[in-house]
Each structure stands twice: as structure tokens, then as C-alpha cells.
Design an enzyme around this catalytic site. Structure first.
Site, short mmCIF file in Angstrom:
data_model
loop_
_atom_site.label_atom_id
_atom_site.label_comp_id
_atom_site.label_asym_id
_atom_site.label_seq_id
_atom_site.Cartn_x
_atom_site.Cartn_y
_atom_site.Cartn_z
N PHE A 130 -2.56 27.16 -14.32
CA PHE A 130 -1.93 26.43 -15.42
C PHE A 130 -1.12 25.28 -14.82
O PHE A 130 -0.21 25.52 -14.02
CB PHE A 130 -1.02 27.39 -16.20
CG PHE A 130 -0.26 26.75 -17.33
CD1 PHE A 130 -0.92 26.18 -18.39
CD2 PHE A 130 1.14 26.73 -17.33
CE1 PHE A 130 -0.22 25.60 -19.44
CE2 PHE A 130 1.84 26.16 -18.36
CZ PHE A 130 1.16 25.60 -19.43
N ILE B 290 1.58 24.74 -8.35
CA ILE B 290 0.59 25.37 -9.23
C ILE B 290 0.09 26.68 -8.63
O ILE B 290 -0.59 26.70 -7.59
CB ILE B 290 -0.58 24.40 -9.52
CG1 ILE B 290 -0.03 23.10 -10.13
CG2 ILE B 290 -1.62 25.06 -10.42
CD1 ILE B 290 0.86 23.30 -11.36
N THR C 244 13.72 28.09 -15.73
CA THR C 244 14.83 28.66 -14.95
C THR C 244 15.75 29.47 -15.87
O THR C 244 15.64 29.39 -17.10
CB THR C 244 15.67 27.53 -14.31
OG1 THR C 244 16.25 26.76 -15.37
CG2 THR C 244 14.82 26.62 -13.43
N SER C 245 16.68 30.18 -15.25
CA SER C 245 17.65 30.95 -16.04
C SER C 245 18.44 30.03 -16.98
O SER C 245 18.75 30.40 -18.11
CB SER C 245 18.60 31.71 -15.11
OG SER C 245 17.89 32.74 -14.46
N GLU D 18 8.41 29.68 -14.91
CA GLU D 18 8.31 29.86 -16.37
C GLU D 18 9.65 29.56 -17.04
O GLU D 18 10.00 30.17 -18.05
CB GLU D 18 7.86 31.28 -16.74
CG GLU D 18 6.51 31.66 -16.20
CD GLU D 18 5.34 31.42 -17.15
OE1 GLU D 18 4.20 31.61 -16.72
OE2 GLU D 18 5.57 31.00 -18.31
N GLU E 297 5.33 18.86 -12.71
CA GLU E 297 4.98 17.71 -11.86
C GLU E 297 6.09 17.52 -10.83
O GLU E 297 7.18 18.09 -10.98
CB GLU E 297 4.80 16.47 -12.74
CG GLU E 297 3.67 16.68 -13.75
CD GLU E 297 3.31 15.45 -14.57
OE1 GLU E 297 4.00 14.42 -14.44
OE2 GLU E 297 2.32 15.55 -15.32
#
Ligand SMILES: Cc1cc2nc3c(=O)[nH]c(=O)nc-3n(C[C@H](O)[C@H](O)[C@H](O)COP(=O)(O)OP(=O)(O)OC[C@H]3O[C@@H](n4cnc5c(N)ncnc54)[C@H](O)[C@@H]3O)c2cc1C
Length: 388
Positions: A121, A167, A375-376, A373, A125
Site C-alpha cells: 500500500f 512501503i 502516529t500516536s 498507520e 511520501e
């Protein structure tokens, strides 16, 4: 947590595979930076590549709660392997299930679910990760009439140019779902999602990252250098890319939460065992209240994270909104896991800091769960917005 008979069966089968095929080899993969292809074949045979994909498309036809169980088990064996499995299940499969048309599902989702293909996925960038609205990679529509020299032969399509960073499976994947800008002036509504076979000319693995942990997963920088794909590889409609990317991150966060729990559990189990064996001042260190309380806290935190994660997964399985709950699960589980893994090192004393004991590797592996996915901080932004 109460599991159904099916969930118990799946969990036990994956646990047995992990104990036999993954956990004993994880230290060697870590040291040699090995991507364990054979183990992925085994996991595919167990159905781990297509947990939530319907059976009629070759998947296991299960749900996010089961995916969370599976990812916890795999992560308990090796964090890097769990990341590879996590990404291919969600976002990749999830996007194709929700937004792919029948032809795309047949051509791409079917082999993904069967484990004959691996997915990547591409959102991040080099200059942008948290702010996904600022992507620069472009996809330019090329029609047969506009580009007669090549388009007549190739048909209508898109040409991708740009760089994607960090990636997962960028090198080993067979296909990547790429989010790129098709209309710069339209901002978030000017992004689109594409299926890019990694064999396409112009898909270039520019470099492999040398990471703190998760050495058994590959993390690559990908250059799209005039990478041409057919028009039918557009997922959904032009302009839907941002929405598609965000929809997948929700499920992905449940996956990262589950991975965090798996790694934390593994470190906890090592620490518990060690505390019962290691003696100081004439007794097992487990008997010292400072150590025993630490273990009690660790066990409680892991259980709490699991409850949050399965709650978010249950909402998603029921088709209910779970953006806030998935963010809470990911935030809590990843922060918890780093602390639990750190405490596991502490309980091992000096031995926790050397690679002879697994907790040193697990601590390095788990750290990224607070970053990828979203950050905190990003999870807190999402939760804050939901509270407004
Ligand atoms: C091992 C690994 C695997 C990955 N796999 C993938 C993958 O498969 N596909 C993919 O697309 N990406 C992947 N990523 C990328 C990952 O999702 C990003 O690194 C992450 O989203 C953070 O983006 P960034 O690195 O650009 O950090 P930045 O966005 O630059 O953030 C830097 C810091 O600033 C903070 N920050 C930024 N904005 C705000 C704000 N508004 N408020 C408060 N704090 C803020 C962040 O929390 C962070 O602490 C991977 C990363 C790693 C390390």
C-alpha cells in the site's frame, strides 16, 4: 474474552504454526534481515492472507475480530511477519473488497486471498506521512488519441510519477495500491487509487530501509518513473483516492493494535518465565513485590488493550462507524506495548539488553507500532475530533 468455537480453532491453528515455524527462527531472521518466503507460504495455506475476504473470492470468509486474533498470534512470533500479513489483509484486500469492481476482484483479490500474491500500500511520501492530503505523486491520464505512439498499443491508461516512502513489502509484493494526485486543483478530492503491478516498467525499488527492528519485513522506497498502467486499474472513480485510503486505515489500525498486543504478550510471557527462574536474595525475583506488581500491571494492560481492539473490530464487523474506537485501540495498544516490552527488559536486568534473550528484539520490533498507520499524535487528533 469469549471466543466462538471457530475463532478458537483458527487461533489455535495459527498459534501452533507460529510456535513451530516462526518463533524459533525469528532471532535468525532478525540478525540476517531475512524475508521468510517459505513461512509466508505456510501462512497462506492456513488462510492468513485472506481472513476477511469472502469464501466465494477464495478467502477465509471470517471477520475483523478473527483477523485481530490471527495478527496477535503471528506478532507474538515475529513482529515483521505480522506487519507483512497485516498490510496485505488491510489496507490492500480491504480496499479491493470495498471499492474494487468484479473484474479487479477476480484478477487481484482472488490471488491475494489465496496467498499467491502479496500486496503493498503506497500512501506515504518522503516529505509527507501524517498529512496525506499533501501528496505529490501524480497519475496522468493518457488516452490513445493523445499519445498515439504508445497508447495505441497499450490502450488508455495512466502514467505515474513520484516517490513513495517506507512501503511495507515494496520489494516482495506483486501489486501495490497507490494513491496519487489526478487533479492538483481539487485538493483531497483530486486524488485517486490505482492497482499497480510491481512488474510494471517504471515501478522501481529505489532503496531498502535499514530499520531499528522488524528486519523480517521489507520496507522500501519506491520510485514511479513514468510507470504506465491500464485505465482499468483505477479503483473506484477518479477523485475517490483520499476517501479510499482513509477508509482502509481504520481497519489497518485495528490490525496494528492487534500486532502490538501480540508483541507485548510475547515479551510479557518471556518476563514471567524469567521472573520465576531468576533468583536474587535467596528467592525467585517474581516474589519481590516490585517485580510481581510490574507483571500484574503488564498483564492488566495487555488485557485492556485486547478489549479495546476487539471492541473496535466488533463494531467494524457489524458495519458500524469505528474511527474513534480504532484510533483509541491503536493508540492505547501501541503505547502500552512499548511500555510492556520495556518493563520486560527491566525484569531481565542486564540480560534483557543483549540479543541472547528475545525481549531485546521484541522491544525494537514493537517501537514502530506507535508510528505507522498514523502516529500516536494522529490518533489523538482523530479522537479529539470525535469528541468535539
Ligand atoms: C516500518 C514502517 C513501515 C511503514 N509501512 C508503510 C506502508 O506500507 N505504506 C505507507 O504508505 N506508509 C508506511 N509507513 C509510513 C508511516 O505510516 C509514516 O511514517 C507515518 O504515518 C508518519 O509519517 P511521517 O513519517 O511522514 O512523519 P510526520 O508526518 O513527518 O510526523 C513527524 C512527527 O510530527 C508529528 N506530527 C505531525 N503532524 C502533527 C500534528 N498535526 N499534530 C501533532 N503532531 C504531529 C507526528 O506525530 C510525528 O511525531 C511505514 C513506516 C515505517 C517506519
Amino acid at each position: 474474552m469469549l471466543l466462538t468455537e471457530d475463532q478458537t480453532m483458527v487461533r489455535d491453528a495459527v498459534r501452533a504454526f507460529v510456535q513451530d515455524q516462526i518463533w524459533p527462527h525469528a532471532p535468525a531472521w532478525d540478525k540476517a534481515h531475512t524475508f521468510p518466503k517459505d513461512v509466508h507460504k505456510g501462512l497462506a495455506e492456513l488462510g492468513c492472507y485472506g481472513i476477511c475476504v469472502p469464501e466465494e473470492l477464495g478467502g477465509a470468509g471470517l471477520n475483523y475480530q478473527t483477523l485481530a486474533l490471527v495478527l496477535e498470534e503471528i506478532a507474538a512470533g515475529d513482529g515483521g511477519v505480522s506487519t507483512t500479513i497485516s498490510v496485505t489483509n488491510c489496507p490492500v484486500n480491504a480496499i479491493l473488497m470495498k471499492y474494487g469492481n468484479a473484474a479487479q476482484q477476480n484478477q487481484w483479490l482472488r490471488p491475494l486471498a489465496a496467498g499467491q500474491m502479496l500486496g503493498a500500500f503506497c500512501l506515504t511520501e518522503p516529505h509527507v506521512g501524517s498529512d496525506a492530503s499533501a501528496l505529490r505523486t501524480t497519475a496522468t491520464r493518457v488516452s490513445a488519441s493523445a499519445d498515439r505512439a504508445t497508447a495505441v498499443q497499450d490502450g488508455d491508461g495512466y502514467v505515474l510519477n513520484g516517490v513513495k516512502q517506507f512501503i511495507t513489502s515494496g520489494k516482495y509484493a506483486d501489486l501495490a495500491i497507490v494513491i496519487a494526485v489526478t487533479d492538483k486543483a481539487a485538493g483531497k478530492r483530486g486524488m485517486s487509487a490505482f492497482i499497480v503491478p510491481t512488474s510494471a516498467p517504471g515501478y522501481v525499488v529505489a532503496r531498502l530501509e535499514d530499520k531499528l527492528g522488524q528486519h523480517s519485513s521489507d520496507t522500501a522506497q519506491i520510485n514511479f518513473d513514468n510507470c504506465r498502467i491500464p485505465a482499468e486499474n483505477l479503483i473506484g472513480a477518479e477523485g475517490e483516492g483520499y476517501k479510499i485510503a482513509l477508509s482502509a486505515l481504520e481497519g489497518g489500525r485495528i490490525g496494528i493494535a492487534a500486532q502490538s498486543i501480540g508483541m507485548a504478550r510475547s515479551a510479557f510471557e518471556c518476563a514471567l518465565k524469567y521472573a520465576k527462574e531468576r533468583e536474587s536474595f535467596g528467592q525467585p525475583i517474581f516474589n519481590h513485590q516490585a517485580v510481581g506488581f510490574k507483571l500484574a500491571d503488564m498483564a492488566t494492560q495487555i488485557e485492556a488493550a485486547r478489549s479495546l481492539t476487539h471492541h473496535a473490530a466488533a463494531l467494524r464487523d457489524a458495519g458500524q462507524p469505528c474511527l474513534k474506537e480504532a484510533a483509541m485501540a491503536k493508540l492505547f495498544a501501541s503505547e502500552m506495548a512499548e511500555k510492556v516490552c520495556s518493563d520486560a527488559i527491566q525484569i531481565h536486568g542486564g540480560y534483557g539488553y543483549v540479543s541472547d534473550f528475545p525481549v531485546e528484539r521484541i522491544y525494537r520490533d514493537v517501537r514502530v507500532c506507535q508510528i505507522y498507520e498514523g502516529t500516536s499524535d494522529v490518533q489523538k487528533i482523530l479522537i479529539q475530533r470525535a469528541l468535539a
